[in-house]
Design a protein around this motif. Sequence first.
Motif, mmCIF file in Angstrom:
data_model
loop_
_atom_site.group_PDB
_atom_site.id
_atom_site.type_symbol
_atom_site.label_atom_id
_atom_site.label_comp_id
_atom_site.label_asym_id
_atom_site.label_seq_id
_atom_site.Cartn_x
_atom_site.Cartn_y
_atom_site.Cartn_z
ATOM 1 N N THR A 1 -4.566 -0.074 -15.997
ATOM 2 C CA THR A 1 -5.073 -1.103 -17.085
ATOM 3 C C THR A 1 -5.943 -0.206 -18.183
ATOM 4 O OG1 THR A 1 -6.665 -1.951 -15.873
ATOM 5 C CG2 THR A 1 -4.579 -2.943 -16.010
ATOM 6 N N THR A 2 -6.743 0.632 -17.710
ATOM 7 C CA THR A 2 -7.577 1.468 -18.511
ATOM 8 C C THR A 2 -6.845 2.413 -19.258
ATOM 9 O OG1 THR A 2 -9.536 1.309 -16.870
ATOM 10 C CG2 THR A 2 -9.619 3.141 -18.409
ATOM 11 N N ALA A 3 -5.771 3.012 -18.713
ATOM 12 C CA ALA A 3 -5.291 3.900 -19.517
ATOM 13 C C ALA A 3 -3.946 3.130 -20.448
ATOM 14 C CB ALA A 3 -4.263 4.666 -18.537
ATOM 15 N N GLY A 4 -3.811 1.804 -20.135
ATOM 16 C CA GLY A 4 -2.877 1.184 -20.957
ATOM 17 C C GLY A 4 -1.197 1.392 -20.929
ATOM 18 N N PHE A 5 -1.122 2.166 -19.478
ATOM 19 C CA PHE A 5 0.094 2.505 -19.096
ATOM 20 C C PHE A 5 0.170 2.443 -17.596
ATOM 21 C CE2 PHE A 5 2.780 5.690 -17.340
ATOM 22 C CZ PHE A 5 4.068 5.473 -18.155
ATOM 23 N N GLY A 6 1.088 1.981 -17.033
ATOM 24 C CA GLY A 6 1.250 2.104 -15.510
ATOM 25 C C GLY A 6 2.569 1.777 -15.054
ATOM 26 N N ARG A 7 2.948 2.277 -13.974
ATOM 27 C CA ARG A 7 4.464 2.032 -13.567
ATOM 28 C C ARG A 7 4.105 1.835 -11.940
ATOM 29 N NH1 ARG A 7 5.344 1.417 -18.032
ATOM 30 N NH2 ARG A 7 6.989 2.643 -19.421
ATOM 31 N N ILE A 8 4.552 0.720 -11.375
ATOM 32 C CA ILE A 8 4.585 0.378 -9.999
ATOM 33 C C ILE A 8 5.697 -0.126 -9.626
ATOM 34 C CG2 ILE A 8 3.873 -1.179 -8.198
ATOM 35 C CD1 ILE A 8 1.282 -1.947 -9.888
ATOM 36 N N VAL A 9 6.385 0.659 -8.474
ATOM 37 C CA VAL A 9 7.671 0.610 -8.067
ATOM 38 C C VAL A 9 7.647 0.157 -6.327
ATOM 39 C CG1 VAL A 9 10.042 1.554 -7.557
ATOM 40 C CG2 VAL A 9 8.798 2.239 -9.662
ATOM 41 N N ASN B 1 5.374 2.071 -4.046
ATOM 42 C CA ASN B 1 4.844 1.542 -2.588
ATOM 43 C C ASN B 1 6.218 1.695 -1.641
ATOM 44 O OD1 ASN B 1 2.252 0.464 -2.655
ATOM 45 N ND2 ASN B 1 2.923 -0.659 -4.375
ATOM 46 N N ASN B 2 6.094 2.773 -0.743
ATOM 47 C CA ASN B 2 7.156 3.179 -0.042
ATOM 48 C C ASN B 2 6.802 2.928 1.482
ATOM 49 O OD1 ASN B 2 10.122 4.435 0.711
ATOM 50 N ND2 ASN B 2 8.412 5.989 1.367
ATOM 51 N N ALA B 3 5.709 2.994 1.681
ATOM 52 C CA ALA B 3 5.263 2.996 3.128
ATOM 53 C C ALA B 3 5.827 2.017 3.973
ATOM 54 C CB ALA B 3 3.658 3.066 3.220
ATOM 55 N N GLY B 4 6.429 2.123 5.096
ATOM 56 C CA GLY B 4 7.197 0.979 5.911
ATOM 57 C C GLY B 4 7.469 1.585 7.352
ATOM 58 N N VAL B 5 7.531 0.535 8.022
ATOM 59 C CA VAL B 5 7.878 0.626 9.556
ATOM 60 C C VAL B 5 8.792 -0.386 9.991
ATOM 61 C CG1 VAL B 5 5.680 1.460 10.297
ATOM 62 C CG2 VAL B 5 5.862 -1.060 10.131
ATOM 63 N N ILE B 6 9.701 -0.153 10.906
ATOM 64 C CA ILE B 6 10.273 -1.146 11.519
ATOM 65 C C ILE B 6 10.158 -1.372 12.916
ATOM 66 C CG2 ILE B 6 12.406 -0.759 10.136
ATOM 67 C CD1 ILE B 6 13.706 0.886 12.088
ATOM 68 N N ARG B 7 9.950 -2.786 13.161
ATOM 69 C CA ARG B 7 9.933 -3.014 14.773
ATOM 70 C C ARG B 7 11.055 -4.359 14.876
ATOM 71 N NH1 ARG B 7 6.938 0.564 14.476
ATOM 72 N NH2 ARG B 7 4.752 0.903 15.105
ATOM 73 N N ASP B 8 12.222 -3.795 15.046
ATOM 74 C CA ASP B 8 13.247 -4.721 14.985
ATOM 75 C C ASP B 8 13.440 -5.566 16.384
ATOM 76 O OD1 ASP B 8 13.824 -3.761 12.624
ATOM 77 O OD2 ASP B 8 15.734 -2.736 13.105
ATOM 78 N N ASN B 9 13.856 -6.781 16.374
ATOM 79 C CA ASN B 9 13.982 -7.434 17.584
ATOM 80 C C ASN B 9 14.650 -8.995 17.379
ATOM 81 O OD1 ASN B 9 14.212 -7.685 20.459
ATOM 82 N ND2 ASN B 9 12.272 -6.964 20.715
#
Length: 253
Positions: free
Chosen positions: A130-138, A89-97
Amino acid sequence: MNDSTQRVAIVTGAARGIGAGVAARLAADGMAVAVLDLDEAACQTVVDTIVADGGRALAVACDVSDPERVEAAVATVAEKLGPPVVLINNAGVIRDNLLFKMDVEDWDVVMNVHLRGAFLMSKACQAHMTTAGFGRIVNLSSTSALGNRGQANYSTAKAGLQGFTKTLAIELGKFGVTVNAIAPGFIETEMTQATAARMGVAWEDFRAYAVSQIPVARGGTPADIAATASFFCREEAGFVSGQVIYVAGGPRA
């Protein structure tokens, strides 16, 4: 990995910068990679590079804050590459103020992309994991989670991602899914160059000041973040979950 066991990864916000670097690294690690961003044409450039290097990749346009588009994108990845069991999960934006200048729209768009987007993507992908019994979320947090002037929205969102990370680690651990976060410091990307331009500061001066505050005396690169993501996604990292790693060239927390 051979084709029958090749794991499938999704990287959001992967058309450029950190996301593109992570996508390339996971492909080099042997994964098939779905490159997600708002603009499919921009994603295709990253895909072409991965394919030219012998990998498998797919460009998918997706607004991560839109539930229907997220569901459609994940379904497309599952159909064309295989069930996604790795999610960055890398998507990002900035709206600095500063707070007194920040309007509600600037608050909401940052929350929607960072927090709502990570929630929707994780929810859509977890069934495959969960179906695969393996997962990685970063999840990509930031040193701004510790507080940063002019970034009340961004800092709050990035701090929220750390709580999200720890909660999902508790909920999904028994299914073989680990959830971790990376908090980058100063990384030299188009986004940081745009920040310098918006502040009216020459890039070299902006970069020199940032580097002067970093113990290892250099700026970070997307490859630095990609190396940490690569570790979190490995089989042997299965006992590491709910952690936040500050990749910032020195201690930040």
